[in-house]
Enzyme design. Structure first.
Site, mmCIF file in Angstrom:
data_model
loop_
_atom_site.group_PDB
_atom_site.id
_atom_site.type_symbol
_atom_site.label_atom_id
_atom_site.label_comp_id
_atom_site.label_asym_id
_atom_site.label_seq_id
_atom_site.Cartn_x
_atom_site.Cartn_y
_atom_site.Cartn_z
ATOM 1 N N GLY A 73 0.925 -1.112 0.073
ATOM 2 C CA GLY A 73 -0.018 -0.002 0.130
ATOM 3 C C GLY A 73 0.758 1.268 0.097
ATOM 4 O O GLY A 73 0.349 2.327 0.382
ATOM 5 N N ASN A 128 1.558 2.855 -2.531
ATOM 6 C CA ASN A 128 1.018 3.772 -3.490
ATOM 7 C C ASN A 128 -0.271 4.736 -2.821
ATOM 8 O O ASN A 128 -0.283 5.747 -3.066
ATOM 9 C CB ASN A 128 0.401 3.284 -4.923
ATOM 10 C CG ASN A 128 1.710 3.144 -5.792
ATOM 11 O OD1 ASN A 128 1.897 4.045 -6.299
ATOM 12 N ND2 ASN A 128 2.304 1.907 -5.759
ATOM 13 N N MET A 131 -3.405 -7.420 -7.703
ATOM 14 C CA MET A 131 -2.687 -8.634 -8.553
ATOM 15 C C MET A 131 -3.457 -9.406 -9.034
ATOM 16 O O MET A 131 -3.209 -10.835 -9.661
ATOM 17 C CB MET A 131 -1.891 -9.282 -7.798
ATOM 18 C CG MET A 131 -0.702 -8.145 -7.127
ATOM 19 S SD MET A 131 0.088 -6.920 -8.308
ATOM 20 C CE MET A 131 1.412 -8.037 -8.829
ATOM 21 N N ARG A 132 -4.867 -9.032 -9.298
ATOM 22 C CA ARG A 132 -5.960 -9.884 -10.261
ATOM 23 C C ARG A 132 -6.515 -9.178 -11.362
ATOM 24 O O ARG A 132 -6.653 -7.980 -11.233
ATOM 25 C CB ARG A 132 -7.229 -10.465 -9.159
ATOM 26 C CG ARG A 132 -6.583 -11.495 -8.191
ATOM 27 C CD ARG A 132 -7.603 -11.852 -7.209
ATOM 28 N NE ARG A 132 -7.019 -12.517 -6.094
ATOM 29 C CZ ARG A 132 -6.949 -13.803 -6.075
ATOM 30 N NH1 ARG A 132 -7.429 -14.680 -6.969
ATOM 31 N NH2 ARG A 132 -6.504 -14.226 -5.028
ATOM 32 N N ASN A 145 -4.832 1.614 -13.611
ATOM 33 C CA ASN A 145 -3.874 0.777 -12.875
ATOM 34 C C ASN A 145 -2.453 1.498 -13.022
ATOM 35 O O ASN A 145 -2.250 2.187 -13.955
ATOM 36 C CB ASN A 145 -3.904 -0.516 -13.444
ATOM 37 C CG ASN A 145 -2.879 -1.457 -12.855
ATOM 38 O OD1 ASN A 145 -2.934 -1.520 -11.840
ATOM 39 N ND2 ASN A 145 -2.310 -2.169 -13.813
ATOM 40 N N HIS A 181 1.696 0.170 -13.033
ATOM 41 C CA HIS A 181 2.282 -1.023 -13.516
ATOM 42 C C HIS A 181 3.990 -0.486 -13.449
ATOM 43 O O HIS A 181 4.205 0.638 -13.951
ATOM 44 C CB HIS A 181 1.972 -1.454 -14.679
ATOM 45 C CG HIS A 181 2.746 -2.841 -15.081
ATOM 46 N ND1 HIS A 181 2.556 -4.053 -14.454
ATOM 47 C CD2 HIS A 181 3.868 -3.162 -15.896
ATOM 48 C CE1 HIS A 181 3.338 -4.856 -14.824
ATOM 49 N NE2 HIS A 181 4.192 -4.295 -15.814
HETATM 50 C C1 GAR Z 1 3.276 -1.454 -7.354
HETATM 51 O O1 GAR Z 1 4.839 -1.371 -7.683
HETATM 52 C C2 GAR Z 1 2.772 -1.612 -8.525
HETATM 53 O O2 GAR Z 1 3.240 -0.732 -9.762
HETATM 54 C C3 GAR Z 1 2.584 -3.035 -8.666
HETATM 55 O O3 GAR Z 1 2.295 -3.577 -7.465
HETATM 56 C C4 GAR Z 1 3.433 -2.964 -6.398
HETATM 57 C C5 GAR Z 1 2.315 -2.228 -5.386
HETATM 58 O O4 GAR Z 1 2.988 -1.598 -4.482
HETATM 59 N N1 GAR Z 1 1.428 -3.699 -9.696
HETATM 60 C C6 GAR Z 1 1.658 -4.416 -10.601
HETATM 61 O O5 GAR Z 1 2.588 -5.032 -10.651
HETATM 62 C C7 GAR Z 1 0.698 -4.688 -11.524
HETATM 63 N N2 GAR Z 1 0.728 -5.333 -12.534
HETATM 64 P P1 GAR Z 1 2.429 -0.861 -3.003
HETATM 65 O O6 GAR Z 1 1.360 -1.899 -2.296
HETATM 66 O O7 GAR Z 1 3.588 -0.775 -2.218
HETATM 67 O O8 GAR Z 1 1.351 0.364 -3.780
#
Ligand code: GAR
Length: 200
Positions: A17, A19, A97-98, A114, A116
Site C-alpha cells: 500500500g 502507492n 494483482m488480479r 492501474n 504498473h
Molecule cells: C506497485 O509497484 C505496482 O506498480 C505493482 O504492485 C506494486 C504495489 O506496491 N503493480 C503491478 O505489478 C500490477 N501489474 P504498493 O502495494 O506498495 O503500492
C-alpha cells in the site's frame, strides 16, 4: 469547495500500500479535490488495508475465489457492491494483482486505472523490474493506464522513466521505480479530479 464536490475514489490493492500512502499524502498536501471512500483487498491482512484504516477510511477484505489470477463472479459482485455503496466514481488499482472481470469493467467504463512498474507495453505481468534487468534495459519506469480485460494492456495515460544503473539489484531498481510511482499516480489522480475527463 464542499466535500460533495470531491471526486470519490475506491482503491483496490493486494500488497503493502505504499502507492495508497503516497495518494493520501498528495490529496492532503496538494488539496487535490478527491477523497478515498473505500479500500478493498483480496488479501486478508494486506498492508494497504492497514493504511486505509490509519486514515479512517472504510476498508474491506473480499474473498477472491479459488483462482490465483482472477476474481470469481461472487467476489467481483461484492467489490462492485462495495464501490457502489460508497458512490465511487473512479477506481484506483494500487498493486491489485488480479485480472478485473466483465461486471466491474462494465460498471466503470474508462473509470478504472492501474499503475504498473514498467514502461508498458514492455514487461507486463509479474515482477516487471526483474524483466527489465533481464532484458538489459537502460531505462525503466512506470505506467498509469486504463484497465481493460487483459493483463496490463489498457490504453496508456501517463509514464515516468527512471535510469537503470549498471550495478542495479532488483531491489534497488524496484525502489527507484516505486519512488516514481508515488509521484506519477497522484499527478494522474489530480488531473482526473480537476478535469473529470469522463464527465457527461
Ligand atoms: C506497485 O509497484 C505496482 O506498480 C505493482 O504492485 C506494486 C504495489 O506496491 N503493480 C503491478 O505489478 C500490477 N501489474 P504498493 O502495494 O506498495 O503500492
Amino acid at each position: 469547495m464542499s466535500a460533495g464536490d470531491k471526486l470519490r475514489l475506491g482503491v483496490l490493492g493486494s500488497g503493502r500500500g505504499t502507492n495508497l500512502d503516497a495518494i493520501f499524502r498528495a490529496l492532503h498536501d496538494r488539496a487535490i479535490p478527491a477523497e478515498v471512500k473505500v479500500v478493498l483487498s483480496d488479501v486478508r491482512d494486506a498492508g494497504i488495508l492497514h493504511i486505509g484504516r490509519s486514515h479512517r477510511v472504510h476498508t474491506k477484505y473480499v474473498y477472491p475465489g479459488e483462482s490465483p489470477f482472477r476474481l470469481d463472479e461472487a467476489s467481483e459482485h461484492n467489490i462492485s457492491n462495495a464501490l457502489h455503496h460508497e458512490q465511487v466514481e473512479l477506481v484506483i488499482l494500487a498493486g491489485f494483482m488480479r485480472i478485473i472481470g466483465p461486471e466491474l469493467l462494465a460498471a466503470y467504463p474508462r473509470r478504472i486505472l492501474n499503475i504498473h512498474p514498467s514502461l508498458l507495453p514492455k514487461h507486463p505481468g509479474l515482477r516487471a523490474w526483474e524483466q527489465a534487468l533481464a532484458a538489459g534495459d537502460t531505462v525503466a519506469g512506470c505506467t498509469v493506464h486504463y484497465v481493460d480485460q487483459g493483463v496490463d494492456s489498457g490504453e496508456i495515460i501517463a509514464q515516468a522513466e527512471v535510469d537503470v544503473m549498471p550495478d542495479d539489484t532488483p531491489e534497488a531498481l524496484h525502489a527507484r521505480i516505486q519512488h516514481a510511482e508515488h509521484v506519477l499516480y497522484p499527478e494522474v489522480i489530480d488531473h482526473f479530479a480537476r478535469n473529470r475527463p469522463f464527465a457527461g
